[in-house]
Scaffold this motif. Structure first.
Motif, short mmCIF file in Angstrom:
data_model
loop_
_atom_site.label_atom_id
_atom_site.label_comp_id
_atom_site.label_asym_id
_atom_site.label_seq_id
_atom_site.Cartn_x
_atom_site.Cartn_y
_atom_site.Cartn_z
N LEU A 384 109.52 -85.02 -87.85
CA LEU A 384 108.73 -84.40 -86.79
C LEU A 384 108.84 -85.35 -85.61
O LEU A 384 108.49 -86.53 -85.73
CB LEU A 384 107.26 -84.26 -87.21
N ALA A 385 109.35 -84.86 -84.49
CA ALA A 385 109.60 -85.77 -83.36
C ALA A 385 109.10 -85.17 -82.06
O ALA A 385 109.16 -83.95 -81.86
CB ALA A 385 111.09 -86.05 -83.25
N ASN A 386 108.60 -86.05 -81.21
CA ASN A 386 108.20 -85.66 -79.87
C ASN A 386 109.27 -86.22 -78.94
O ASN A 386 109.36 -87.44 -78.77
CB ASN A 386 106.83 -86.28 -79.58
N ASN A 387 110.11 -85.35 -78.39
CA ASN A 387 111.25 -85.81 -77.61
C ASN A 387 111.25 -85.12 -76.24
O ASN A 387 110.99 -83.92 -76.15
CB ASN A 387 112.55 -85.48 -78.36
N THR A 388 111.56 -85.88 -75.19
CA THR A 388 111.48 -85.32 -73.84
C THR A 388 112.52 -84.24 -73.59
O THR A 388 112.38 -83.45 -72.66
CB THR A 388 111.64 -86.42 -72.78
N SER A 389 113.57 -84.15 -74.42
CA SER A 389 114.61 -83.15 -74.18
C SER A 389 114.10 -81.73 -74.41
O SER A 389 114.77 -80.76 -74.05
CB SER A 389 115.83 -83.40 -75.06
N ILE A 390 112.90 -81.60 -74.96
CA ILE A 390 112.36 -80.24 -75.19
C ILE A 390 112.08 -79.55 -73.87
O ILE A 390 111.99 -78.33 -73.80
CB ILE A 390 111.11 -80.30 -76.10
N ARG A 391 112.00 -80.35 -72.79
CA ARG A 391 111.75 -79.73 -71.48
C ARG A 391 112.89 -78.79 -71.08
O ARG A 391 112.66 -77.82 -70.34
CB ARG A 391 111.54 -80.81 -70.42
N HIS A 392 114.09 -79.04 -71.59
CA HIS A 392 115.22 -78.17 -71.23
C HIS A 392 115.04 -76.77 -71.84
O HIS A 392 115.51 -75.79 -71.26
CB HIS A 392 116.54 -78.78 -71.70
N LEU A 393 114.37 -76.70 -72.96
CA LEU A 393 114.06 -75.39 -73.56
C LEU A 393 113.08 -74.63 -72.66
O LEU A 393 113.24 -73.44 -72.41
CB LEU A 393 113.46 -75.60 -74.96
#
Length: 464
Positions: A384-393
Motif C-alpha cells: 500500500l503506497a502513497n505516491n505523488t504520481s497518482i496526480r497524473h490519474l
C-alpha cells in the motif's frame, strides 16, 4: 477487543467485487458458503468478528450491506452458492429497479430518496458492534449507482458517524478502451470531490492497470470482469490480513491508515501485489514466479509493472514522482531478520525515491497466512503506497472532463441527463453548473497538492 468494520457494497461493480471479497474471507477463515464453520477450522488465532458476527444458530454473517438500484447483480448473488451467507435485511434494491442509467445525478437523487431505509440498515449493523471502528465502501467512480449513490453514502456516513473511519475501494474506469458511458468523466469528477472531502483513505483500483497486469503477468488474452474482480478481491483481502490475523502492529484500521497518510488530503493509495494467482476452469493460473523470498517480493512490489495504477504521464514527469509512504504487508513464514536485510539492500540500491520533507522508510507488517488455504508460494506481499504520481490519474480524468465541458464551459456536451435533477438546476429550472465547477476545482486542488509534495519546501508552502 475487536474493532469491527462494516462493508458497504454499492452498484454493479461494488457488489461484484464485494461478493468475491467475502468468498475469499470465508475461505481464509474456514467458513462454509452457508456461513457455518468447517469442522477442520479449529485452529483459532484469527479475528473473524472484525468482519463477521454470529447469528443465534452459530452461523457467521458478514457485516455487509448490499445496495443497488437495479436487481441484476444482487439477484445473481442471491442465486449463487453464497445465497445464504448475507443477512436478507441488509439487501436493498430500488423498488422500480430501473438503475441510475450511468448518471451520477440519478444515483445521488435516488440515494437521497431512500435515506431513511439506508440509515436504518447502517444503524442496525452499527448496533451489532461492540466497538465499531469504521466503514469500507466498495464502488466504481464512473457509472451511476456506485458513483452517485456512493457519493451520497459518503456524505451520509461522514455526517452521521463523524468520528468513525471511512475507507473506500474505488474502481477507476479503463482509459485504454473507449467506454460506452460517454458521461464517465462527469461522474468521475463529481465522485472524486466526495472521495477527497469525506473519505479517510481511498484505495485506488485502476481497471486500465488491472487489465494490463492480467495480460502481461498472468498471460490472459482477454481478461473477463470476473477475473479482474478476483484480482481486486485479492488486494482487498490482503489489505485486511493484519486486522484479521493480529500481530503487534497495524492490527486496527487507524494504525494502518495513520502510517500511510501524513497529510489529510493526500489519502489516495496505490497497491501492488505479488505473486499473483487466479482461479480458472483449468485450475490455478499463477505468474511465472518460482521462488519467493522476502527480498524478491519486496523488490517486485516496487516495480511499476506490478502497481495497480497506470501512469498517464510523460516519462519526465514520472521521474519526478516520489513516495510519501510505503507499507508492505508480507504474508507467510518469514524471519524478521530477513526483512531487516531486505530493507537494507533496497536502501543501498536506492530503489525508491522518497519525499524530502518526511521520514523516508518502507514500513513492513508481517502477517500470518490462512492455515486453511494451500498456496504454491511461500511468501506473498501487498504494497500500500502513497505516491505523488497518482496526480497524473486525476489530471487524466480532468482532461477527459474538459473535452466534454469545454475549457471555458462552452461545450457542455451530454449534459441533458443532469438537467432533469434539482441539484443541477437554478431557481428558474435551467441548467446550473455550480456543482460541476466546484467538483472540478476540488480535484484540480488535489492534483496540485500531490505535485507540491514532490518539492522539498512542501511544509513551508503549506504554511503560507
Amino acid at each position: 477487543m475487536p474493532r469491527e468494520i462494516i462493508c458497504l457494497q454499492v452498484g454493479q461493480c461494488g457488489n461484484q467485487v464485494g461478493s468475491e471479497f467475502w468468498r475469499t474471507l470465508c475461505a481464509e477463515h474456514g467458513i462454509r458458503k452457508d456461513g457455518m464453520l468447517e469442522d477442520f477450522a479449529t485452529q483459532g488465532g484469527d479475528r473473524k468478528d472484525v468482519f463477521f458476527y454470529q447469528a443465534d444458530d452459530e452461523q457467521y454473517i458478514p457485516r455487509a450491506i448490499l445496495l443497488d438500484l437495479e436487481p441484476r447483480v444482487i439477484n445473481s448473488i442471491q442465486n449463487s452458492d453464497i445465497k445464504n451467507l448475507f443477512n436478507p435485511e441488509n439487501i436493498f434494491i430500488s423498488k422500480d429497479g430501473g438503475g441510475a442509467g450511468n448518471n451520477w445525478a440519478s444515483g445521488y437523487t435516488q440515494g437521497e430518496g431512500v435515506q431513511e431505509q439506508l440509515l436504518d440498515m447502517i444503524d442496525r449493523e452499527a448496533e451489532y458492534c461492540d466497538s465499531l471502528e469504521g466503514f469500507t465502501l466498495c464502488h466504481s467512480i464512473a457509472g451511476g449507482t456506485g458513483s452517485g449513490m456512493g457519493s451520497f453514502i459518503l456524505e451520509l456516513l461522514s455526517d452521521r458517524f463523524g468520528k468513525k473511519l471511512i475507507q473506500t475501494y474505488s474502481v477507476f474506469p479503463n482509459q485504454s478502451e473507449s467506454s460506452d458511458v460517454v458521461v464517465q468523466p462527469y461522474n468521475s469528477v463529481l465522485t472524486l470531490k466526495r472521495l477527497t472531502l469525506h473519505a479517510d483513505a481511498v484505495v485506488v483500483l485502476d481497471n486500465t492497470a488491472l487489465d494490463r497486469i492480467a495480460v502481461e503477468r498472468l498471460h490472459i488474452q482477454n481478461p473477463s470482469f470476473t477475473q479482474i474482480n478476483s484480482l481486486v478481491s485479492t488486494v482487498m483481502a490482503a489489505s485486511t490480513t493484519t486486522l484479521r490475523y493480529p500481530g503487534y502492529m497495524n492490527n486496527d484500521l487507524v494504525g494502518l491508515i495513520a502510517s500511510l497518510i501524513p497529510t489529510p488530503r493526500c489519502h489516495f493509495l496505490m497497491t501492488g501485489y505479488t505473486p499473483l494467482s487466479l482461479e480458472v476452469e483449468q485450475g490455478t493460473l499463477t505468474s511465472n514466479i518460482r521462488k519467493t523470498t522476502v527480498l524478491d517480493v519486496m523488490r517486485r512490489l516496487l516495480q511499476p509493472k506490478n502497481i495497480m495504477v497506470s501512469a498517464h504521464a510523460k516519462q519526465r514527469d514520472l521521474a519526478n514522482a516520489k513516495y510519501i509512504s510505503i507499507l508492505n504487508i508480507i504474508q507467510g513464514e518469514v524471519d524478521p531478520t530477513q526483512v531487516h536485510k531486505s530493507l537494507q539492500r533496497i536502501r543501498e540500491r536506492k530503489m525508491t525515491n522518497f519525499i524530502d520533507w518526511g521520514p523516508a522508510s518502507i514500513q513492513v507488517a508481517l502477517s500470518k497466512k490462512s492455515p486453511y488455504i494451500q498456496t504454491s508460494h511461500r511468501v506473498s506481499g501487498l504494497m500500500l503506497a502513497n505516491n505523488t504520481s497518482i496526480r497524473h490519474l486525476f489530471n487524466k480524468v480532468l482532461r477527459d472532463y474538459d473535452k466534454l465541458m469545454g475549457p471555458k464551459q462552452d461545450r457542455q456536451a451530454f449534459l441533458d441527463p443532469y438537467k432533469k435533477f434539482k441539484r443541477f438546476q437554478d431557481a428558474t429550472g435551467s441548467l446550473c453548473l455550480e456543482e460541476f465547477v466546484d467538483a472540478r476545482e476540488v480535484v484540480a486542488d488535489l492534483a496540485a497538492e500531490y505535485e507540491a509534495c514532490e518539492h522539498s519546501d512542501y511544509i513551508e508552502r503549506s504554511r503560507v
